[in-house]
Write a protein that holds these residues in place. Structure first.
Motif, PDB file in Angstrom:
ATOM      1  N   GLN A  16     -22.521   7.053 -13.752  1.00  0.00           N
ATOM      2  CA  GLN A  16     -22.554   8.086 -14.771  1.00  0.00           C
ATOM      3  C   GLN A  16     -23.608   7.820 -15.844  1.00  0.00           C
ATOM      4  O   GLN A  16     -23.921   8.697 -16.651  1.00  0.00           O
ATOM      5  CB  GLN A  16     -21.174   8.225 -15.434  1.00  0.00           C
ATOM      6  N   GLY A  17     -24.136   6.616 -15.877  1.00  0.00           N
ATOM      7  CA  GLY A  17     -25.181   6.264 -16.819  1.00  0.00           C
ATOM      8  C   GLY A  17     -24.659   5.575 -18.061  1.00  0.00           C
ATOM      9  O   GLY A  17     -23.509   5.757 -18.460  1.00  0.00           O
ATOM     10  N   THR A  18     -25.518   4.769 -18.668  1.00  0.00           N
ATOM     11  CA  THR A  18     -25.201   4.100 -19.923  1.00  0.00           C
ATOM     12  C   THR A  18     -26.430   4.190 -20.836  1.00  0.00           C
ATOM     13  O   THR A  18     -27.564   3.993 -20.389  1.00  0.00           O
ATOM     14  CB  THR A  18     -24.780   2.637 -19.695  1.00  0.00           C
ATOM     15  N   GLN A  19     -26.184   4.508 -22.099  1.00  0.00           N
ATOM     16  CA  GLN A  19     -27.276   4.735 -23.040  1.00  0.00           C
ATOM     17  C   GLN A  19     -27.820   3.417 -23.569  1.00  0.00           C
ATOM     18  O   GLN A  19     -27.054   2.550 -24.022  1.00  0.00           O
ATOM     19  CB  GLN A  19     -26.794   5.589 -24.216  1.00  0.00           C
ATOM     20  N   VAL A  20     -29.144   3.296 -23.544  1.00  0.00           N
ATOM     21  CA  VAL A  20     -29.837   2.173 -24.166  1.00  0.00           C
ATOM     22  C   VAL A  20     -30.776   2.739 -25.222  1.00  0.00           C
ATOM     23  O   VAL A  20     -31.623   3.590 -24.910  1.00  0.00           O
ATOM     24  CB  VAL A  20     -30.630   1.358 -23.129  1.00  0.00           C
ATOM     25  N   THR A  21     -30.620   2.289 -26.446  1.00  0.00           N
ATOM     26  CA  THR A  21     -31.466   2.752 -27.538  1.00  0.00           C
ATOM     27  C   THR A  21     -32.120   1.545 -28.197  1.00  0.00           C
ATOM     28  O   THR A  21     -31.421   0.621 -28.624  1.00  0.00           O
ATOM     29  CB  THR A  21     -30.654   3.536 -28.577  1.00  0.00           C
ATOM     30  N   VAL A  22     -33.446   1.565 -28.262  1.00  0.00           N
ATOM     31  CA  VAL A  22     -34.195   0.465 -28.849  1.00  0.00           C
ATOM     32  C   VAL A  22     -34.876   0.983 -30.115  1.00  0.00           C
ATOM     33  O   VAL A  22     -35.704   1.892 -30.059  1.00  0.00           O
ATOM     34  CB  VAL A  22     -35.236  -0.095 -27.875  1.00  0.00           C
ATOM     35  N   SER A  23     -34.524   0.414 -31.230  1.00  0.00           N
ATOM     36  CA  SER A  23     -35.098   0.838 -32.505  1.00  0.00           C
ATOM     37  C   SER A  23     -36.320  -0.008 -32.847  1.00  0.00           C
ATOM     38  O   SER A  23     -36.405  -1.178 -32.495  1.00  0.00           O
ATOM     39  CB  SER A  23     -34.052   0.717 -33.611  1.00  0.00           C
ATOM     40  N   SER A  24     -37.255   0.626 -33.533  1.00  0.00           N
ATOM     41  CA  SER A  24     -38.498  -0.083 -33.882  1.00  0.00           C
ATOM     42  C   SER A  24     -38.383  -0.783 -35.230  1.00  0.00           C
ATOM     43  O   SER A  24     -37.438  -0.604 -35.958  1.00  0.00           O
ATOM     44  CB  SER A  24     -39.652   0.913 -33.930  1.00  0.00           C
TER      45      SER A  24
END
Length: 125
Positions: free
Chosen positions: A117-125
């Motif tokens: 189903q997917g998993t969210q990856v968020t990379v902040s700068s």
């Protein structure tokens, strides 16, 4: 039928690390080629990495080579994606996929038979 469940996504600063897991239920994945794909907002789903069955040969998209590592633990029926030195452009929903037969066309979403189903990856700068 194979059910794949991803976990391990989240929010991380640039340069950080995450390890994604893909656990399979209902059926063993030890005989399947496994892959990771990702989809950023407004973009098509793209191949990230794959690992074969017989030799555990690994393949990566160029932008993650040297930073990401795909591995599998057949005893745990689980595939992993270790992601190091993360960049903001790695931000996406990451999907695990299983390919039942063959090791060809690993870069194509159409080549894989089962998806999580997917998993969210968020990379902040």
């Amino acid at each position: 039928q194979v059910q794949l469940v991803e976990s391990g996504g989240g929010l991380v600063q640039a340069g950080g690390s995450l390890r994604l897991s893909c656990a399979a239920s209902t059926r063993t994945i030890s005989t399947y080629t496994m892959g990771w794909f990702r989809q950023a907002p407004g973009k098509e789903r793209e191949f990230v990495a794959a690992i074969t069955v017989s030799t555990s040969t690994t393949y990566y998209i160029g932008s993650v080579k040297g930073r990401f590592t795909i591995s599998r633990d057949n005893a745990k029926n689980t595939v992993y994606l270790q992601m190091n030195s993360l960049k903001p452009e790695d931000t996406a929903v990451y999907y695990c996929a299983a390919k039942v037969i063959g090791q060809n066309r690993l870069g194509s979403t159409e080549s894989f038979d089962y998806w999580g189903q997917g998993t969210q990856v968020t990379v902040s700068s």
